[in-house]
Scaffold this motif. Structure first.
Motif, PDB file in Angstrom:
ATOM      1  N   GLN A  96       0.838  -1.198   0.000  1.00 22.94           N
ATOM      2  CA  GLN A  96       0.000   0.000   0.000  1.00 22.94           C
ATOM      3  C   GLN A  96       0.880   1.259   0.000  1.00 22.94           C
ATOM      4  O   GLN A  96       1.981   1.256   0.547  1.00 22.94           O
ATOM      5  CB  GLN A  96      -0.932   0.004   1.211  1.00 22.94           C
ATOM      6  CG  GLN A  96      -1.843  -1.209   1.295  1.00 22.94           C
ATOM      7  CD  GLN A  96      -2.638  -1.437   0.040  1.00 22.94           C
ATOM      8  OE1 GLN A  96      -3.353  -0.570  -0.447  1.00 22.94           O
ATOM      9  NE2 GLN A  96      -2.500  -2.643  -0.513  1.00 22.94           N
ATOM     10  N   THR A  97       0.368   2.314  -0.555  1.00 20.54           N
ATOM     11  CA  THR A  97       1.102   3.576  -0.623  1.00 20.54           C
ATOM     12  C   THR A  97       0.727   4.455   0.554  1.00 20.54           C
ATOM     13  O   THR A  97      -0.460   4.748   0.747  1.00 20.54           O
ATOM     14  CB  THR A  97       0.775   4.323  -1.944  1.00 20.54           C
ATOM     15  OG1 THR A  97       1.103   3.455  -3.027  1.00 20.54           O
ATOM     16  CG2 THR A  97       1.550   5.607  -2.047  1.00 20.54           C
ATOM     17  N   PRO A  98       1.709   4.875   1.355  1.00 24.62           N
ATOM     18  CA  PRO A  98       1.416   5.776   2.471  1.00 24.62           C
ATOM     19  C   PRO A  98       0.812   7.100   1.976  1.00 24.62           C
ATOM     20  O   PRO A  98       1.211   7.602   0.923  1.00 24.62           O
ATOM     21  CB  PRO A  98       2.768   6.016   3.134  1.00 24.62           C
ATOM     22  CG  PRO A  98       3.652   4.945   2.619  1.00 24.62           C
ATOM     23  CD  PRO A  98       3.129   4.549   1.269  1.00 24.62           C
ATOM     24  N   GLN A  99      -0.125   7.604   2.719  1.00 22.35           N
ATOM     25  CA  GLN A  99      -0.756   8.893   2.392  1.00 22.35           C
ATOM     26  C   GLN A  99      -0.276   9.944   3.389  1.00 22.35           C
ATOM     27  O   GLN A  99      -0.040   9.640   4.537  1.00 22.35           O
ATOM     28  CB  GLN A  99      -2.288   8.766   2.474  1.00 22.35           C
ATOM     29  CG  GLN A  99      -2.870   7.702   1.559  1.00 22.35           C
ATOM     30  CD  GLN A  99      -2.607   7.971   0.110  1.00 22.35           C
ATOM     31  OE1 GLN A  99      -2.786   9.087  -0.370  1.00 22.35           O
ATOM     32  NE2 GLN A  99      -2.149   6.961  -0.613  1.00 22.35           N
ATOM     33  N   PRO A 100      -0.177  11.186   2.936  1.00 24.60           N
ATOM     34  CA  PRO A 100       0.282  12.247   3.858  1.00 24.60           C
ATOM     35  C   PRO A 100      -0.744  12.540   4.947  1.00 24.60           C
ATOM     36  O   PRO A 100      -1.889  12.264   4.803  1.00 24.60           O
ATOM     37  CB  PRO A 100       0.444  13.475   2.951  1.00 24.60           C
ATOM     38  CG  PRO A 100      -0.224  13.156   1.668  1.00 24.60           C
ATOM     39  CD  PRO A 100      -0.421  11.689   1.599  1.00 24.60           C
TER      40      PRO A 100
END
Length: 100
Positions: A96-100
């Protein structure tokens, strides 16, 4: 030149950015309640898991399951899950791609 093109495609296909996303784990529900389906925490104090290293997540989950990490909530949430299920969860969250 066709050989070089094939090699480039093989390299791109094997890189993490182009690799196929892992299937959604069957046991994701309980984890997602705190850590979010995409690995971004849903409650205060729960860590974000998105993008964590696969080997780290895999070992941490085993340690929670086996009681080597003293976190009763995590041990209860994981329960008697198999290594294959833990691997599936670790693969999911690490992809998964980390979100800010």
């Amino acid at each position: 030149m066709p050989r070089a093109g094939g090699l480039l495609l093989a390299v791109l296909a094997s890189s993490p950015a182009y690799a196929a996303a892992p299937p959604k784990p069957a046991r994701l529900g309980l984890c997602a309640a705190c850590h979010g389906e995409a690995g971004m925490a849903q409650i205060p104090g729960a860590p974000n898991l998105a993008g964590q290293r696969l080997d780290y997540l895999r070992e941490a989950l085993r340690q929670y399951r086996d009681g080597r990490r003293n976190a009763p909530l995590m041990r209860a949430a994981i329960g008697p899950v198999s290594d294959a299920d833990l691997d599936e969860l670790a693969r999911w969250y690490s992809a998964q791609t980390p979100q800010p």
